[in-house]
Structures are given as structure tokens and as C-alpha cells.
Design an enzyme around this catalytic site. Structure first.
Site, PDB file in Angstrom:
ATOM      1  CB  THR A 126      -0.934   0.012   1.214  1.00 62.41           C
ATOM      2  OG1 THR A 126      -1.779  -1.135   1.162  1.00 62.41           O
ATOM      3  CG2 THR A 126      -1.792   1.272   1.229  1.00 62.41           C
ATOM      4  CE  LYS A 149      -6.181  -1.108  -0.940  1.00 65.55           C
ATOM      5  NZ  LYS A 149      -6.893  -2.110  -0.125  1.00 65.55           N
ATOM      6  CE  LYS A 151      -5.708   2.098   1.934  1.00 67.58           C
ATOM      7  NZ  LYS A 151      -7.003   1.399   2.128  1.00 67.58           N
ATOM      8  CG  ASP A 176      -9.338   1.441  -0.873  1.00 64.41           C
ATOM      9  OD1 ASP A 176     -10.505   1.781  -1.136  1.00 64.41           O
ATOM     10  OD2 ASP A 176      -9.016   0.914   0.208  1.00 64.41           O
ATOM     11  CD  GLU A 202      -9.849  -2.355  -2.091  1.00 64.72           C
ATOM     12  OE1 GLU A 202     -10.502  -2.641  -1.071  1.00 64.72           O
ATOM     13  OE2 GLU A 202      -8.608  -2.223  -2.102  1.00 64.72           O
ATOM     14  CG  ASP A 225     -12.923  -2.749   1.684  1.00 61.42           C
ATOM     15  OD1 ASP A 225     -13.276  -3.644   2.473  1.00 61.42           O
ATOM     16  OD2 ASP A 225     -11.906  -2.057   1.897  1.00 61.42           O
ATOM     17  CE  LYS A 247     -10.004  -4.633   3.757  1.00 65.20           C
ATOM     18  NZ  LYS A 247     -10.090  -3.178   4.040  1.00 65.20           N
ATOM     19  CB  CYS A 275      -5.428  -7.700   6.133  1.00 70.40           C
ATOM     20  SG  CYS A 275      -3.986  -6.824   5.474  1.00 70.40           S
ATOM     21  CG  ASP A 297      -4.293  -4.893   0.105  1.00 69.89           C
ATOM     22  OD1 ASP A 297      -3.071  -4.716   0.274  1.00 69.89           O
ATOM     23  OD2 ASP A 297      -5.161  -4.063   0.450  1.00 69.89           O
ATOM     24  CG  ASP A 299      -0.141  -4.068   2.492  1.00 69.82           C
ATOM     25  OD1 ASP A 299      -1.282  -4.222   2.979  1.00 69.82           O
ATOM     26  OD2 ASP A 299       0.202  -3.022   1.924  1.00 69.82           O
TER      27      ASP A 299
END
Length: 328
Positions: A126, A149, A151, A176, A202, A225, A247, A275, A297, A299
């Protein structure tokens, strides 16, 4: 005769730098660890509170200990699904019960669950939300990793993605939005990301406002999500999203996560397994669900300044399987 005791406590783990999304930044994560001791066998599970549901580490711990009598009397995983709703408390207990069964029987969890032996996984790493130049620098530092990924936050997202692509020209990218595209033209936003090779978006809109995606023809697959917690949410995701992000903290444990994965696949949805910030103890059960997922994902432990002994290791974006000394 079964003699079982329950222990539960909160741990605080520092984040490497800061973990920033559209809702704010975190410099440490509080996790709740549940532990069962039964006739010499020990089972552990870890969970991170779902803050956007109003959970906290303290409330998760309180929920766990409030059910001590039933849990110590021998409550099993199936009864646990009825006793507690989805969420972090049930996740910690469910994973601890899986681990306990594995330790008690000498049979690994993957085999108990009827799964193939776990293999190493290619996981996303991320890039926290920030100014484009900051995100470019962060991407450049991990440019050799296979999957990043990002944000996002709504305004200025195209510049952020362009900056990360400059910093990591060879990496695969997923983004995301963390609900930040509510009120925006999702199809147009997605189209603008096509030149940068983004392969998944996402949670573009707020959970509960998924109807805003009705009729949206996004050129990049959309993934639910916050809008998909467990199987009860699948119907509203079908025909609006191409994928769901599973998740364990949302679903309430490995038991529900495996059932959710099976039903989602049957409905034609692609799978992403993600997660919260967590140590390897929290990541290990999710790695079983992630076997065969299109996007992984996991991490959460890699973003911490330190991890547990027997931690799951990552090299060049490949996350090792967990050993039984850690979990399962």
C-alpha cells in the site's frame, strides 16, 4: 474431560511511518488477541477493530470477555457464529478456535477446512494517501514490487495515480477510493485512470449508497469493500461490482470468510482478500482464504515497524505461508 480457559488482551504495534487514507492517519494499531488453553493445547486469534463500524479495541475486548462462561464451557465454532454478530470480536475467537483445533489434533487448519496446501502469495503493497510528490517518492522506493495499491481521496486523484506510475513504471496498480468518489462521475474517473494501467478500483462510493452504481459502465472493474462484510451483503453487490474484498475482521472470522468466498465465486464475482493493519497472527488465516483470489492485499504486517516471532516473511512482494508455530 475438557478444561478450557480463555485469555484476551489488547496489544499496540507501531506503524512504519504513518498509514494514511481518506479518513485520517494512524501511527500505531491496536489489536486484540484471544487465546484458548485446553488440556495443554493453545489456540490464538488476532483481530483489529472495524473503526467505521464504531468498534474499538476496548469494545472488542469487552465483547470477548463478556462471553467467557460459554466459551470456556466448550462452545464450538458453529455455535460461535450464532452467538456473536460479524466483526472483530468473532474473528479473534473464530481464528483462535481453528488454531486450537489444529494444535489439539495435529492437523493443519488448511486440511481441517478441506483446502489445498497454502502456497506463497503475491501481495499488494500500500502507498498511503498524500501529495502526488510524496506518493511518487514512496512508489519509487518500492518500484521493484509487482503490485501496488494506492489510497485515494477524490479531488486530485488523477495526479496521484500519475505520480505513482512515474515512480513505479513497471508495477501493476490497484486503487482504493475509500468511498471518496461519492457524488463524482465514477465512469469518467475510471476512464481517466486507464492510461496508467489501473486494474481495479475499490469502494468508489459510500457503503449503503451502492445504488449510485446502477447503470455505471466502468471500464475498470469495481470492487466492494465496506459494502460487503459477509454473505448477507452479496445480493446488493451483484451487478454493481465485479469483485468483493473479503476481510476476516469484517466477516467475523475464517469460518464466514470461507463461506463468503464460495458464495461469491458461485455468483460470478472475482475475489480480493485484504486485511486491516495487523501482525502476522492476523494475516495468517486470511492467507488461506486468499489462495486462488485474483487480487491479494495482505500487507498489514509489512506496514508495521515490527512483527511477531515466526512472522510471515515477504520477499519481492511474495508473502510466505505461515508456519504452525505462528498459527494454524
Amino acid at each position: 474431560m475438557i478444561h478450557r480457559t480463555l485469555g484476551a488482551h489488547i496489544e499496540r504495534w507501531p506503524v512504519r511511518g504513518a498509514f494514511t487514507i481518506s479518513r485520517g492517519a494512524k501511527r500505531e494499531v491496536e489489536v486484540v488477541v484471544a487465546r484458548f488453553d485446553e488440556n495443554g493445547a493453545v489456540g490464538r486469534g488476532e483481530a483489529t477493530a472495524i473503526y467505521y463500524h464504531g468498534e474499538s479495541a476496548a469494545s472488542v475486548l469487552e465483547t470477548i470477555v463478556s462471553h467467557r462462561t460459554d466459551l470456556e464451557a466448550g462452545l464450538d465454532r458453529m455455535a460461535l457464529q450464532e452467538m456473536l454478530p460479524r466483526g472483530a470480536a468473532r474473528n479473534a475467537l473464530d481464528c483462535a478456535l481453528w488454531d486450537l483445533e489444529a494444535k489439539r489434533s495435529g492437523v493443519p487448519v488448511w486440511r481441517l477446512a478441506g483446502l489445498p496446501a497454502p502456497r506463497p502469495l503475491e501481495t499488494a503493497f500500500t502507498i498511503s494517501l498524500g501529495a502526488p510528490e510524496r506518493m511518487e517518492a514512496d512508489a519509487r522506493a518500492v518500484a521493484t514490487l509487482p503490485l501496488l495499491k494506492l489510497k485515494l481521496a477524490g479531488e486530485g486523484d488523477i495526479a496521484r495515480v500519475a505520480a505513482v506510475r512515474r515512480g513505479a513504471p513497471g508495477a501493476r496498480l490497484i486503487v482504493d477510493a475509500n468511498e471518496a468518489w461519492t457524488g463524482r462521475d465514477v465512469a469518467a474517473e475510471a476512464t481517466a485512470l486507464l492510461p496508467f494501467g489501473v486494474e481495479l478500483i475499490e469502494q468508489p462510493v459510500k457503503a449503503g449508497e451502492d445504488h449510485l452504481l446502477d447503470g455505471v459502465n466502468s471500464p475498470i472493474p469495481l470492487c466492494a469493500d465496506e459494502s460487503c462484510q459477509d454473505r448477507a451483503d452479496l445480493d446488493r453487490c451483484i451487478d454493481r461490482y465485479a469483485a468483493i474484498n473479503i476481510k476476516l475482521d469484517k466477516a467475523g472470522g475464517l469460518t464466514e470468510a470461507l463461506a463468503l468466498a464460495a458464495e461469491a465465486r458461485a455468483a460470478g464475482l472475482e475475489l480480493m482478500v485484504g486485511c486491516m493493519l495487523a501482525t502476522s497472527l492476523g494475516i495468517a488465516p486470511a492467507a488461506l482464504v486468499a489462495q486462488g483470489a485474483r487480487w491479494v492485499d495482505l500487507d498489514g504486517a509489512l506496514l508495521l515497524a515490527e512483527d511477531r516471532p515466526q512472522a510471515m516473511m515477504a520477499e519481492k512482494g511474495i508473502l510466505s505461508a505461515a508456519g504452525p508455530a505462528l498459527w494454524g
